[in-house]
Every structure is written in C-alpha cells, then in structure tokens.
Design a protein around this motif. Structure first.
Motif, PDB file in Angstrom:
ATOM      1  N   THR A 251       0.867  -1.182   0.000  1.00  0.00           N
ATOM      2  CA  THR A 251       0.000   0.000   0.000  1.00  0.00           C
ATOM      3  C   THR A 251       0.899   1.225   0.000  1.00  0.00           C
ATOM      4  OG1 THR A 251      -1.698  -1.170   1.253  1.00  0.00           O
ATOM      5  CG2 THR A 251      -1.824   1.238   1.218  1.00  0.00           C
ATOM      6  N   ASN A 252       0.687   2.140  -0.965  1.00  0.00           N
ATOM      7  CA  ASN A 252       1.580   3.302  -1.068  1.00  0.00           C
ATOM      8  C   ASN A 252       1.184   4.398  -0.096  1.00  0.00           C
ATOM      9  OD1 ASN A 252      -0.634   4.573  -2.227  1.00  0.00           O
ATOM     10  ND2 ASN A 252       0.188   4.492  -4.318  1.00  0.00           N
ATOM     11  N   SER A 253       1.906   5.492  -0.123  1.00  0.00           N
ATOM     12  CA  SER A 253       1.702   6.596   0.827  1.00  0.00           C
ATOM     13  C   SER A 253       0.324   7.230   0.695  1.00  0.00           C
ATOM     14  CB  SER A 253       2.780   7.672   0.630  1.00  0.00           C
ATOM     15  OG  SER A 253       2.779   8.126  -0.714  1.00  0.00           O
ATOM     16  N   ALA A 254      -0.295   7.077  -0.479  1.00  0.00           N
ATOM     17  CA  ALA A 254      -1.636   7.634  -0.683  1.00  0.00           C
ATOM     18  C   ALA A 254      -2.732   6.666  -0.242  1.00  0.00           C
ATOM     19  CB  ALA A 254      -1.830   7.989  -2.151  1.00  0.00           C
ATOM     20  N   GLY A 255      -2.307   5.501   0.272  1.00  0.00           N
ATOM     21  CA  GLY A 255      -3.264   4.515   0.736  1.00  0.00           C
ATOM     22  C   GLY A 255      -3.825   3.625  -0.363  1.00  0.00           C
ATOM     23  N   ASN A 256      -3.207   3.666  -1.537  1.00  0.00           N
ATOM     24  CA  ASN A 256      -3.683   2.860  -2.667  1.00  0.00           C
ATOM     25  C   ASN A 256      -2.826   1.608  -2.848  1.00  0.00           C
ATOM     26  OD1 ASN A 256      -5.647   4.809  -3.369  1.00  0.00           O
ATOM     27  ND2 ASN A 256      -4.080   6.010  -4.443  1.00  0.00           N
ATOM     28  N   PRO A 257      -3.422   0.496  -3.284  1.00  0.00           N
ATOM     29  CA  PRO A 257      -2.616  -0.708  -3.533  1.00  0.00           C
ATOM     30  C   PRO A 257      -1.679  -0.480  -4.713  1.00  0.00           C
ATOM     31  CG  PRO A 257      -4.863  -1.024  -4.331  1.00  0.00           C
ATOM     32  CD  PRO A 257      -4.854   0.281  -3.597  1.00  0.00           C
ATOM     33  N   GLU A 267       0.643   1.597  -9.422  1.00  0.00           N
ATOM     34  CA  GLU A 267      -0.637   1.419  -8.741  1.00  0.00           C
ATOM     35  C   GLU A 267      -1.457   0.348  -9.452  1.00  0.00           C
ATOM     36  OE1 GLU A 267      -2.893   4.881  -7.922  1.00  0.00           O
ATOM     37  OE2 GLU A 267      -1.344   5.803  -6.656  1.00  0.00           O
ATOM     38  N   LEU A 268      -2.142  -0.494  -8.647  1.00  0.00           N
ATOM     39  CA  LEU A 268      -2.890  -1.622  -9.182  1.00  0.00           C
ATOM     40  C   LEU A 268      -4.376  -1.498  -8.859  1.00  0.00           C
ATOM     41  CD1 LEU A 268      -0.648  -4.668  -8.128  1.00  0.00           C
ATOM     42  CD2 LEU A 268      -0.847  -3.684 -10.416  1.00  0.00           C
ATOM     43  N   PRO A 269      -5.250  -1.999  -9.728  1.00  0.00           N
ATOM     44  CA  PRO A 269      -6.655  -2.144  -9.355  1.00  0.00           C
ATOM     45  C   PRO A 269      -6.766  -3.072  -8.148  1.00  0.00           C
ATOM     46  CG  PRO A 269      -6.360  -2.452 -11.718  1.00  0.00           C
ATOM     47  CD  PRO A 269      -4.993  -2.423 -11.118  1.00  0.00           C
ATOM     48  N   GLU A 270      -7.776  -2.882  -7.342  1.00  0.00           N
ATOM     49  CA  GLU A 270      -7.888  -3.631  -6.086  1.00  0.00           C
ATOM     50  C   GLU A 270      -7.962  -5.139  -6.307  1.00  0.00           C
ATOM     51  OE1 GLU A 270     -10.921  -2.205  -3.505  1.00  0.00           O
ATOM     52  OE2 GLU A 270     -10.053  -0.201  -3.318  1.00  0.00           O
ATOM     53  N   HIS A 271      -8.679  -5.579  -7.357  1.00  0.00           N
ATOM     54  CA  HIS A 271      -8.825  -7.026  -7.539  1.00  0.00           C
ATOM     55  C   HIS A 271      -7.504  -7.690  -7.923  1.00  0.00           C
ATOM     56  CE1 HIS A 271      -9.143  -5.718 -11.745  1.00  0.00           C
ATOM     57  NE2 HIS A 271      -8.882  -6.958 -12.104  1.00  0.00           N
ATOM     58  N   LEU A 272      -6.632  -6.962  -8.637  1.00  0.00           N
ATOM     59  CA  LEU A 272      -5.309  -7.503  -8.958  1.00  0.00           C
ATOM     60  C   LEU A 272      -4.434  -7.542  -7.716  1.00  0.00           C
ATOM     61  CD1 LEU A 272      -4.371  -5.866 -12.405  1.00  0.00           C
ATOM     62  CD2 LEU A 272      -5.381  -8.108 -11.976  1.00  0.00           C
ATOM     63  N   ALA A 273      -4.465  -6.471  -6.956  1.00  0.00           N
ATOM     64  CA  ALA A 273      -3.662  -6.406  -5.730  1.00  0.00           C
ATOM     65  C   ALA A 273      -4.069  -7.516  -4.767  1.00  0.00           C
ATOM     66  CB  ALA A 273      -3.823  -5.039  -5.078  1.00  0.00           C
ATOM     67  N   ALA A 274      -5.375  -7.773  -4.661  1.00  0.00           N
ATOM     68  CA  ALA A 274      -5.862  -8.804  -3.740  1.00  0.00           C
ATOM     69  C   ALA A 274      -5.312 -10.180  -4.113  1.00  0.00           C
ATOM     70  CB  ALA A 274      -7.384  -8.827  -3.751  1.00  0.00           C
ATOM     71  N   ALA A 275      -5.148 -10.433  -5.419  1.00  0.00           N
ATOM     72  CA  ALA A 275      -4.661 -11.738  -5.875  1.00  0.00           C
ATOM     73  C   ALA A 275      -3.205 -11.979  -5.484  1.00  0.00           C
ATOM     74  CB  ALA A 275      -4.816 -11.854  -7.386  1.00  0.00           C
ATOM     75  N   GLY A 276      -2.425 -10.897  -5.338  1.00  0.00           N
ATOM     76  CA  GLY A 276      -0.995 -11.072  -5.052  1.00  0.00           C
ATOM     77  C   GLY A 276      -0.560 -10.619  -3.682  1.00  0.00           C
ATOM     78  N   LYS A 277      -1.491 -10.174  -2.836  1.00  0.00           N
ATOM     79  CA  LYS A 277      -1.099  -9.546  -1.567  1.00  0.00           C
ATOM     80  C   LYS A 277      -0.462 -10.517  -0.575  1.00  0.00           C
ATOM     81  CE  LYS A 277      -5.573  -9.991   0.796  1.00  0.00           C
ATOM     82  NZ  LYS A 277      -6.665  -9.268   1.458  1.00  0.00           N
ATOM     83  N   ASP A 278      -0.793 -11.817  -0.675  1.00  0.00           N
ATOM     84  CA  ASP A 278      -0.254 -12.788   0.278  1.00  0.00           C
ATOM     85  C   ASP A 278       1.058 -13.414  -0.194  1.00  0.00           C
ATOM     86  OD1 ASP A 278      -2.410 -12.416   2.009  1.00  0.00           O
ATOM     87  OD2 ASP A 278      -3.638 -13.891   0.933  1.00  0.00           O
TER      88      ASP A 278
END
Length: 419
Positions: A251-257, A267-278
């Motif tokens: 999560t960047n300084s602006a609070g975006n994934p 910066e990534l769309p939320e659904h892409l970020a969710a797939a790789g966050k773990d």
C-alpha cells in the motif's frame, strides 16, 4: 471429415521418458487445431501418433468416434503434409498430385483422376505447372503440390508437420494465407504442428501449447494472449515476449494498492492487488503494448493506468512501430525462475530489461528519460514458485474462445457461399 479425440495419450521410449505425457484434446469436425511449443516439447511426436507413425504407449485415439490405436496408417484415411514436401522428383506435378489415387488401384477411373487433380490444381493455382517436375518449382509451389496430394485423397483430416519451415519469411506469409484459405474452403479437420507462434496465432481455431510433453493450455489465440494459464504460456505467446517485472504488492503513501518494483511503484486495481497480496514476491506480466508515453495518453484513459519514469537504454525503430528498452536490477528471488523459464522456452536468458511499445513517430532515443503510462487493468500477476497466473479470469477467457468459434463459423459460411 471427422473429429479427432485424444484421451490421456502417453508416449514413452525405451528409457521410460514420457515424450508425450497424459495429453487429452477433443478436435471437432472441421476444426483447425495448432500444436505449438519449443523444440522437444512433443508436438511432432503427438502428430505422428495421430497418423500412426508412432505407437501409443497409453491412452486412446479416436477418429470419427472409432478407436484407431492399433490401425495401420493407411487405414486411418489421414493426409499428411511434411516440411520437406516428400515429392517424387521424377514425376510431374500432375502425377505427384495423382499419386494417392494411383495407389488405390482400380478405385478411380482415369477420368476421375484427371477431374480431381485438375480441381485441386485450380484451387491451388497450379494448373499451368501440371507438366513440370518438382525440381523446377519454387519452394512455395512445391508445398502447394504436397497440399494438392492431400486434397485429392478426400481424407478425414489433414495433418501438417511444420510445412513452412523450409520457406523464407515472405513465402511463409503467403503460404500461411494460402493454407488458411484452403482450410476454410474445404472445411477439413486439420492438425498443424509448428514452433512458430505467428503461424499458430494466425491459423488456428484453437492452439494447444505444449511444454516437455505436457499440455499447458488449449484455447483460441486471443484467449492464450489475453488470459494465459501460466508463466510459460504467457512468455511463449506474443512477440516481443511479455515482460516479467518482479514486485511486491503493498500500500503506497496515498493509501492505494501498488506493486513495488525495481522501476518504481505501479498502482494496481484492487482485484489484482488482492490476488498477489499474500505472496512474498510476484512477477507482473506486462506486454510491451500496455505502455505508452504518458504525454500521449488521453485524459479519459489516465485513470486506468499508472505512470513510471525510466531511462531508455536504446530504441529500435521498425517503420510502423518502435520499441524502447529499459534495463533494471533484477530481484535475486526470481532469477532462478526466469532462468528456468528461458530454458523451457528454448531461448537465451531472459534479460532484465523492459520492452515498451512507442509511437513510430516518437523522437525519444537511448539515454532519454521518459514518463511511461502503463494500462494496469491488463497486467497479470504470476506466482514465481508455481508459475500460476494469479489473476486469470477463466470465464472471460472462455468467452473469448466462444466468440472466436462464432467468428470462424461465420467466416467459413461466407467462404462456402463464395465457392
């Protein structure tokens, strides 16, 4: 015509190594399926098992619903076109085309032979060459003669074993168009082996990608390109190849994934970020055309992407397009994965550089630092450990293949009405 069904096909040689390992493919009546992959992936072995030139170690092969594992090649009614043409140099073009009919002694009258050969010659634009010998023909003409011999057999299916590999680039392009036109016109079930992905992407209704004897994915060319199942398919399909940029979802300084990469944050769309966050680290699959110079991106599209700044090492101008190259420091955690991928694709090392598509009119040059906009909606994230595409949309991919089948059906109907 006939359907061809491969059920869990296996081919093992004396040392026990499976050259083809548990391959299952259903080829519909009239469908054009391409077998593609690097050298040694098992594609030619699979074709030879279909035609009967290789024994099947395990599994079932059905042609028109009938099991043919034990049938001799001559009893399968399949026509094969080889890369070396396999023409008889002492026979005329007419007699080369007529040869399969002559072998079926007594089955065809002389008038029937002439009629079928002349029909095939007209279709292949060989009428004026019928009295010539193969040695006096160009490579493209010889290949058409080989195809004519297949046509007159009224075979259940055509099998092509790298038929264009002996031709130069210009002739390959012409013959690709010729084979495509013929297949649509004759509507004959066809299986075509090639290592050239351009042939695979332009000819096939569906393309089967093989690696070390294992089927990786079978789908329409567009589904393979836009929704690849894994790292290998993504890297093998497309020219230039897909970029694989290492990164960590944060999560960047602006609070975006975002994806933290050696070239900065994307910066990534939320659904892409969710797939790789773990995942500790992922490989971002980004095709060169996903990039544009930021200054040329329309305002309405800017919200669907992210901007990074980078220095170009060099630029290649190809007339109608241009590619820029950007070097970066690779992450040691993915070096082994990328090295293995390069070996699997039978290529040199995958260099740690990003290839980006630029407008052909752009005046940027090596050494320039530019702002690049990347369309993040189209990025895929891959797990370096397994090669799995973490962001693949299977439903969207299946829809692409369904639409491609509809388009091909409409195209064939148009071709049939013309003929």
């Amino acid at each position: 015509m006939a359907s061809i069904t491969l059920k869990n096909i296996v081919k093992k040689y004396g040392d026990g190594y499976p050259a083809v390992n548990d391959v299952s493919i259903d080829i519909d009546d009239g469908e054009f399926v391409i077998l593609v992959g690097p050298s040694g992936c098992g594609k030619s072995t699979l074709l030879r098992m279909i035609v009967g030139l290789e024994d099947i170690t395990d599994g079932e092969l059905l042609i028109g619903g009938e099991r043919v594992n034990e049938k001799a090649p001559r009893d399968r009614n399949l026509a094969m076109v080889f890369q070396n043409y396999a023409l008889y140099p002492h026979l005329t073009v007419f007699e080369n085309i007529a040869f399969p009919m002559r072998l079926a002694k007594g089955q065809f009258s002389e008038d029937e032979v002439k009629e079928k050969v002349n029909q095939a010659a007209k279709l292949l634009e060989l009428t004026e060459h019928l009295e010539r010998k193969p040695g006096n023909l160009s490579g493209g003409q010889r290949q058409r003669v080989a195809m004519g011999r297949a046509i007159v057999r009224d075979a259940n299916a055509f099998l092509f074993d790298e038929p264009l590999s002996n031709l130069d680039a210009k002739l390959r392009g012409q013959m690709r168009a010729e084979i495509s036109r013929l297949q649509r016109s004759l509507n004959t079930t066809s299986v075509y082996v090639t290592h050239d992905q351009t042939e695979a992407m332009t000819l096939g209704d569906r393309v089967a990608v093989l690696k070390k004897g294992v089927l990786q994915q079978i789908a329409s060319p567009r589904e393979l390109y836009e929704q690849p199942a894994n790292l290998f398919v993504a890297g093998f399909i497309g020219a230039p190849s897909m970029n694989f940029l290492p990164g960590t979802v944060e999560t960047n300084s602006a609070g975006n994934p975002c994806l933290s990469t050696p070239l900065g944050e994307i910066e990534l769309p939320e659904h892409l970020a969710a797939a790789g966050k773990d995942k500790e680290i992922v490989l971002a699959g980004i095709r060169p055309e996903f990039f544009e110079e930021a200054s040329q991106v329309e305002e309405r599209r800017r919200g669907h992407g992210s901007v990074i700044s980078a220095e170009l090492s060099h630029v290649e101008w190809l007339g109608n397009e241009q590619y820029g190259y950007i070097g970066y420091e690779n992450d040691p955690r993915v070096v082994e994965t990328l090295q293995r991928l390069a070996e699997d694709m039978d290529s040199d090392d995958l260099r740690t550089q990003l290839v980006v598509a630029l407008d052909a009119m752009s005046r940027v040059r090596g050494g320039d630092t530019i702002d690049l906009w990347v369309e993040t909606r189209r990025i895929h994230l891959f797990d370096p450990a397994t090669g799995e595409n973490l962001t693949r949309d299977a439903e969207a991919g299946a829809e692409l293949t369904r639409l491609a089948a509809e388009d091909r059906k409409r195209d064939r109907e148009r071709q049939a009405s013309r003929d």
